[in-house]
Design an enzyme around this catalytic site. Structure first.
Site: not given
Ligand SMILES: NC(=O)c1ccc[n+]([C@@H]2O[C@H](COP(=O)([O-])OP(=O)(O)OC[C@H]3O[C@@H](n4cnc5c(N)ncnc54)[C@H](OP(=O)(O)O)[C@@H]3O)[C@@H](O)[C@H]2O)c1
Length: 336
Positions: A150
């Site tokens: 982002c």
């Molecule tokens: N947030 C942002 O603004 C943003 C922007 C651009 C890119 N991203 C990227 O997009 C991805 C998701 O971000 P997010 O903000 O949605 O994160 P999040 O809210 O923390 O969600 C990630 C999900 O992945 C699952 N997870 C976590 N650790 C895991 C593991 N070791 N193995 C398998 N599943 C796992 C979890 O689900 P469970 O616990 O239910 O398994 C969690 O709900 C990340 O790579 C992040 O860097 C985020």
């Protein structure tokens, strides 16, 4: 109908993605995965989806997900994402990866900045970077697309027109970035607890934020300029949004209107870029896939200001832009 699966469906980006895809006329969401929540109805995890999607989460192996889907969005953290994606790519399913795993061009840089060996090093450098404004032609044929970070996409889109035109010095670029708390995801962390971050602004990962090499590498790829940006992010007590204030030394003399014209020409074919005269604000892009930017000139510097919604243009919105291009739909489908 394109059958879609979402890995990590309990997260923040996944929720935004589901809401966008529910507006897409050619998408059927067939699979939502969670590693630790068991098998709840999706509305029990995301109450906003009550009455909008009748599906249960599941913990299915990647091969099962791939067999049930035409396209999978991986909303998992880095390392976890690549280790599942590499198994899915053995079939002909197409994948859009939200994590940083396939964004960098080489395994050495990945290891240096992410602190672990890359699970799938041989693929690095061959994966399309999913920033349609810069790499639109490469996206339709891709099996795997690395969705941008982002902060990175906001910084890269702000700088690319001027680096490409050769009107800023490449060795003195400062990106001062501010981001909302949802940028850190849904998993609890001390620094994003309400009493820790509310009514306070602090810089973090100064000099070592992982988006730094991504900005450098992708700007090189897009503009052929060697840059080493000085990137400092700040955590701001708001839910969502990114504002980048970028300082660069101009080459030659030109007024603000000339800078804006150059950016407008560069993004002529990009429906989500708005080159504006007024100052961008995170509120003006919240919930949308727009990227807003402007330029001011003062004291021998160009000051480029740009903002996005980190969860939409910074993640789920650009992912759907990529999905649309991969499947031959209009780039704006479900996004306006
Ligand atoms: N947030 C942002 O603004 C943003 C922007 C651009 C890119 N991203 C990227 O997009 C991805 C998701 O971000 P997010 O903000 O949605 O994160 P999040 O809210 O923390 O969600 C990630 C999900 O992945 C699952 N997870 C976590 N650790 C895991 C593991 N070791 N193995 C398998 N599943 C796992 C979890 O689900 P469970 O616990 O239910 O398994 C969690 O709900 C990340 O790579 C992040 O860097 C985020």
């Amino acid at each position: 109908m394109i059958r879609v699966g979402i890995l990590g469906a309990t997260g923040y980006t996944a929720l935004e993605l589901i809401k966008i895809l529910l507006r897409h006329p050619d998408v059927e969401i067939t699979t939502l995965t969670s590693r630790q929540e068991g098998n709840p109805h999706v509305a029990a995890i995301h109450p906003q989806l009550t009455g909008r999607l009748d599906l249960h989460l599941e913990e299915s192996p990647p091969e099962t997900v791939a067999a049930r889907c035409d396209c999978v969005f991986s909303c998992l953290p880095h390392a976890a994402s690549a280790s599942l994606i590499m198994k899915m790519l053995e079939s002909d399913v197409r994948v859009i990866d939200f994590s940083a795993d396939y964004r960098l061009r080489d395994a050495e840089t990945y290891e240096q900045w992410y602190g672990s060996k890359h699970p799938d090093p041989n693929r690095l450098g061959k994966v399309v970077y999913g920033l349609p404004e810069l790499f639109r032609d490469q996206i339709p044929g891709a099996q795997l697309v690395a969705n941008p970070g982002c902060y990175t996409s906001t910084s890269i889109l702000a700088l690319a027109p001027f680096l490409k035109k050769g009107i800023i010095e490449t060795d003195d670029i400062i990106v001062d970035a501010k981001g909302g708390v949802s940028g850190a995801g849904r998993s609890p962390k001390l620094t994003t607890l309400y009493p820790e971050c509310n009514e306070s602004i602090t810089a973090y990962s100064v000099g070592r934020h992982r988006h730094t090499p991504e900005i450098d590498q992708i700007l090189k790829l897009a503009t052929d300029c060697d840059v080493q940006v000085l990137f400092t992010p700040h955590l701001v007590p708001m839910d969502r949004g990114i504002l980048c204030t970028i300082y660069a030394r101009p080459i030659g003399q030109r007024g603000e209107d000339d800078w804006l014209d150059i950016a407008r020409d560069f993004y002529e074919q990009s429906p989500f870029v708005r080159v504006i005269g007024h100052l961008p604000a995170t509120k003006d892009v919240a919930g949308s896939n727009y990227f807003d930017m402007t330029v001011r000139v003062s004291r021998g510097r160009a000051i480029i200001l740009a903002c996005t919604d980190n969860l939409i243009k910074g993640a789920s919105g650009v992912a759907v832009q990529n999905f649309n291009l991969m499947h031959g739909f209009d780039e704006t489908t479900a996004l306006l």
